[in-house]
Write a protein that holds these residues in place. Structure first.
Motif, PDB file in Angstrom:
ATOM      1  N   CYS A   1      -0.185  63.546 -29.034  1.00  0.00           N
ATOM      2  CA  CYS A   1      -0.033  63.331 -30.470  1.00  0.00           C
ATOM      3  C   CYS A   1      -1.021  64.178 -31.279  1.00  0.00           C
ATOM      4  O   CYS A   1      -0.674  64.695 -32.337  1.00  0.00           O
ATOM      5  CB  CYS A   1      -0.219  61.854 -30.799  1.00  0.00           C
ATOM      6  SG  CYS A   1       1.007  60.830 -29.991  1.00  0.00           S
TER       7      CYS A   1
ATOM      8  N   HIS B   1       8.687  66.072 -27.986  1.00  0.00           N
ATOM      9  CA  HIS B   1       7.718  65.004 -28.227  1.00  0.00           C
ATOM     10  C   HIS B   1       8.170  64.128 -29.398  1.00  0.00           C
ATOM     11  O   HIS B   1       8.059  62.909 -29.349  1.00  0.00           O
ATOM     12  CB  HIS B   1       6.327  65.577 -28.509  1.00  0.00           C
ATOM     13  CG  HIS B   1       5.313  64.512 -28.759  1.00  0.00           C
ATOM     14  ND1 HIS B   1       4.631  63.881 -27.751  1.00  0.00           N
ATOM     15  CD2 HIS B   1       4.884  63.931 -29.912  1.00  0.00           C
ATOM     16  CE1 HIS B   1       3.826  62.962 -28.274  1.00  0.00           C
ATOM     17  NE2 HIS B   1       3.958  62.979 -29.578  1.00  0.00           N
TER      18      HIS B   1
ATOM     19  N   CYS C   1       8.360  60.097 -29.558  1.00  0.00           N
ATOM     20  CA  CYS C   1       7.249  59.448 -30.229  1.00  0.00           C
ATOM     21  C   CYS C   1       7.564  59.192 -31.704  1.00  0.00           C
ATOM     22  O   CYS C   1       7.488  60.103 -32.520  1.00  0.00           O
ATOM     23  CB  CYS C   1       6.008  60.329 -30.090  1.00  0.00           C
ATOM     24  SG  CYS C   1       4.562  59.657 -30.895  1.00  0.00           S
TER      25      CYS C   1
ATOM     26  N   CYS D   1       4.816  60.254 -34.382  1.00  0.00           N
ATOM     27  CA  CYS D   1       4.744  61.674 -34.723  1.00  0.00           C
ATOM     28  C   CYS D   1       5.971  62.089 -35.518  1.00  0.00           C
ATOM     29  O   CYS D   1       5.888  62.906 -36.419  1.00  0.00           O
ATOM     30  CB  CYS D   1       4.639  62.530 -33.470  1.00  0.00           C
ATOM     31  SG  CYS D   1       3.002  62.473 -32.734  1.00  0.00           S
TER      32      CYS D   1
HETATM   33 ZN   LIG Z   1       3.113  61.525 -30.722  1.00  0.00          ZN
END
Ligand SMILES: [Zn+2]
Length: 76
Positions: free
Chosen positions: A3, A29, A33, A36
Motif C-alpha cells: 500500500c 493491487h 485492496c 488503495c
Molecule cells: Zn493497498
C-alpha cells in the motif's frame, strides 16, 4: 506491491508516466485492496475536477504550478 508504494506513486500512476509493468502491478493491487482503490479514485476525481476548472479559467502559470505541487504533496 504494498500500500505504501501505491500511495507513493499514485500521482504518477494517474499521470500515466509510470512504466507499464508498474502500472499493471498497481492496477492489480487496486483490484485487491479497497483502501488503495478508494484513495486512488479520490485522487483521480480531484485531478479531473482541477483540470476542468483550469480549462475553463485561464489560470496564471504560478497558480497552476502551486496546484500541481500541492496535488503532488497530497498524493504522497
Ligand atoms: Zn493497498
Amino acid at each position: 506491491m504494498v500500500c505504501d508504494e501505491v500511495k507513493r506513486v499514485a500521482y504518477f500512476f494517474l499521470d500515466g508516466t509510470l512504466a507499464e509493468t508498474r502500472r499493471s502491478a498497481i492496477s492489480s493491487h487496486l483490484d485487491l485492496c479497497p483502501e488503495c482503490k478508494a484513495r486512488t479514485t479520490f485522487h483521480l476525481l480531484v485531478r479531473i475536477f482541477v483540470q476542468k476548472r483550469l480549462s475553463h479559467v485561464a489560470a496564471p502559470p504560478r497558480l497552476k504550478q502551486r496546484l500541481t505541487r500541492s496535488l503532488r504533496a497530497f498524493a504522497e
